[in-house]
Design a protein around this motif. Structure first.
Motif, mmCIF file in Angstrom:
data_model
loop_
_atom_site.group_PDB
_atom_site.id
_atom_site.type_symbol
_atom_site.label_atom_id
_atom_site.label_comp_id
_atom_site.label_asym_id
_atom_site.label_seq_id
_atom_site.Cartn_x
_atom_site.Cartn_y
_atom_site.Cartn_z
ATOM 1 N N GLY A 1 -7.939 13.916 2.423
ATOM 2 C CA GLY A 1 -6.897 13.238 2.220
ATOM 3 C C GLY A 1 -6.595 14.091 0.835
ATOM 4 N N VAL A 2 -4.608 14.088 0.557
ATOM 5 C CA VAL A 2 -3.826 14.210 -0.999
ATOM 6 C C VAL A 2 -3.387 12.744 -1.050
ATOM 7 C CG1 VAL A 2 -1.867 15.251 -2.131
ATOM 8 C CG2 VAL A 2 -3.605 16.573 -0.176
ATOM 9 N N VAL A 3 -3.922 12.102 -2.213
ATOM 10 C CA VAL A 3 -3.915 11.353 -3.826
ATOM 11 C C VAL A 3 -2.581 11.031 -3.317
ATOM 12 C CG1 VAL A 3 -3.995 9.895 -5.259
ATOM 13 C CG2 VAL A 3 -5.746 11.127 -4.314
ATOM 14 N N THR A 4 -1.176 10.183 -2.588
ATOM 15 C CA THR A 4 0.006 10.210 -3.195
ATOM 16 C C THR A 4 1.335 9.048 -3.821
ATOM 17 O OG1 THR A 4 0.799 9.404 -1.053
ATOM 18 C CG2 THR A 4 0.679 11.542 -1.073
ATOM 19 N N ALA A 5 0.217 8.490 -4.352
ATOM 20 C CA ALA A 5 -0.209 6.893 -4.894
ATOM 21 C C ALA A 5 -1.061 6.319 -5.630
ATOM 22 C CB ALA A 5 1.323 6.093 -4.450
ATOM 23 N N LEU A 6 -1.313 5.585 -6.468
ATOM 24 C CA LEU A 6 -2.466 5.033 -7.446
ATOM 25 C C LEU A 6 -2.108 3.214 -7.614
ATOM 26 C CD1 LEU A 6 -3.449 8.000 -9.875
ATOM 27 C CD2 LEU A 6 -4.196 7.502 -8.030
ATOM 28 N N GLY A 7 -3.367 2.823 -7.038
ATOM 29 C CA GLY A 7 -2.670 1.190 -7.624
ATOM 30 C C GLY A 7 -3.229 1.000 -8.373
ATOM 31 N N ASP A 8 -2.817 -0.667 -9.450
ATOM 32 C CA ASP A 8 -3.230 -0.309 -10.476
ATOM 33 C C ASP A 8 -5.162 -0.684 -11.053
ATOM 34 O OD1 ASP A 8 -0.620 -1.131 -11.342
ATOM 35 O OD2 ASP A 8 -0.842 -3.091 -11.145
ATOM 36 N N GLY A 9 -5.342 0.459 -11.263
ATOM 37 C CA GLY A 9 -7.013 -0.326 -12.692
ATOM 38 C C GLY A 9 -7.500 0.931 -11.348
#
Length: 329
Positions: free
Chosen positions: A71-79
């Motif tokens: 897949g394609v990264v659409t959001a990043l969490g903290d850390g």
């Protein structure tokens, strides 16, 4: 902010019909998680085990299904470090939930893909390819000149294994169910394809090896093949039992291993060979390099719409598929 996605869930174990297509909430990724939009989703026999609830410690219900995808990264969490929005990644493992248009995933399971690799081909190969990588390189390292018996040689894992073992220089004896599958196995590098529905594979292995037996047997079939697989081994050979598509393996009298030639038996799991991030990345690097070099390829890929996951399961269980199965959102 909570969005929505479409995904399969199930609330009881059983046949493919227990899978339900539904709209569900998709929260922002938690700390050290990423969110991805799936491009392709691999179907593996472990999904069927999960759906049936056959493991000793089954999943807590209700749950999603599927443990591999691209897949394609659409959001990043903290850390999260080392990943950026828009990056294409593959993954194996983590909480089941791949049968979905979008999902959240532990960042530690994400593997950045080389640009030259096709998303569908990676989805067809990533779980099965990493399975073969640990089976033949780390569980029982196969060397040039070794002789290997690989059951289900035309299946998803078997097709990849035949290619990779051929490149290593091993002699590969494979079992298949039909003449058509024998041709597929041979095309992937299998030296001797035994049609087990027409001849006794144990007798044929003895004939092919001059009665010496093989160095290692890789057996994902289980009850139908396990006992005869032991009798195909040379003294001090190893049986690698990594599945049971035909049913649970009967109890083993450990003392018989000595009488049969000081044999070894192991029951490995990919989870224990990819739990360490360094090992996981190294295995993926090995697989991706082999794919880029043309040593390992997805020779046959059956693609289904994600919504047709139930039919994909039915075909896989009925052995109507060869090679790999991929769901496309």
């Amino acid at each position: 902010m909570t969005a929505e996605t479409e995904a399969f869930r199930f609330s009881e174990f059983g046949a493919p019909a227990v899978l339900r297509w539904r709209t569900q909430a998709l929260p922002d990724p938690a700390t050290e998680e990423i969110q991805i939009r799936h491009l392709a989703i691999g179907v593996n026999y472990i999904d069927i085990y999960h759906r049936r609830g056959v493991f000793a410690a089954p999943l807590a219900l209700p749950t999603g299904l599927g443990v591999e995808g691209v897949g394609v990264v659409t959001a990043l969490g903290d850390g999260v470090t080392g990943l950026v929005l828009g990056q294409r990644v593959a993954y194996v493992g983590g909480p089941p939930g791949a049968y979905a248009a979008h999902r959240n995933l532990p960042a530690a399971r994400a593997l950045v893909l080389p640009e030259r690799l096709d998303s569908t081909e990676v989805a067809a190969l990533i779980f099965k390819g990493l399975t073969v990588e640990y089976l033949i390189h780390r569980c029982v390292p196969v060397a040039r000149g070794d002789t290997v018996l690989f059951h289900a040689a035309a299946g998803g894992v078997g097709s990849i294994a035949c290619q990779w073992l051929h490149q290593i220089g091993a002699t590969v004896i494979g079992t298949v169910s039909s003449a058509e599958k024998a041709e597929i196995a041979r095309a992937n590098g299998c030296d001797h394809a035994i049609i087990y529905t027409q001849e006794d594979f144990q007798a044929r292995v003895a004939e092919l090896t001059g009665g010496k037996g093989v160095d290692v047997v890789y057996d994902s079939v289980g009850s139908e093949t396990f006992t005869k697989s032991l009798d195909c081994l040379r003294p001090r050979g190893t049986l690698v039992s990594f599945g049971e598509t035909s049913g649970p393996i009967p109890p083993l009298n450990v003392a018989s291993l000595g009488a049969k030639g000081s044999l070894y038996v192991t029951r490995p799991s990919i989870a224990h060979y990819t739990a360490n991030r360094t090992e996981y990345e190294a295995a993926a690097k090995n697989l991706f390099a082999s794919m880029e070099a043309g040593m390992v390829r997805a020779s046959r890929v059956a693609t289904y719409s994600l919504r047709d996951a139930c039919r994909a399961h039915e075909d896989l269980e009925a052995r109507r598929t060869t090679g790999s199965v991929v769901l496309l959102p």
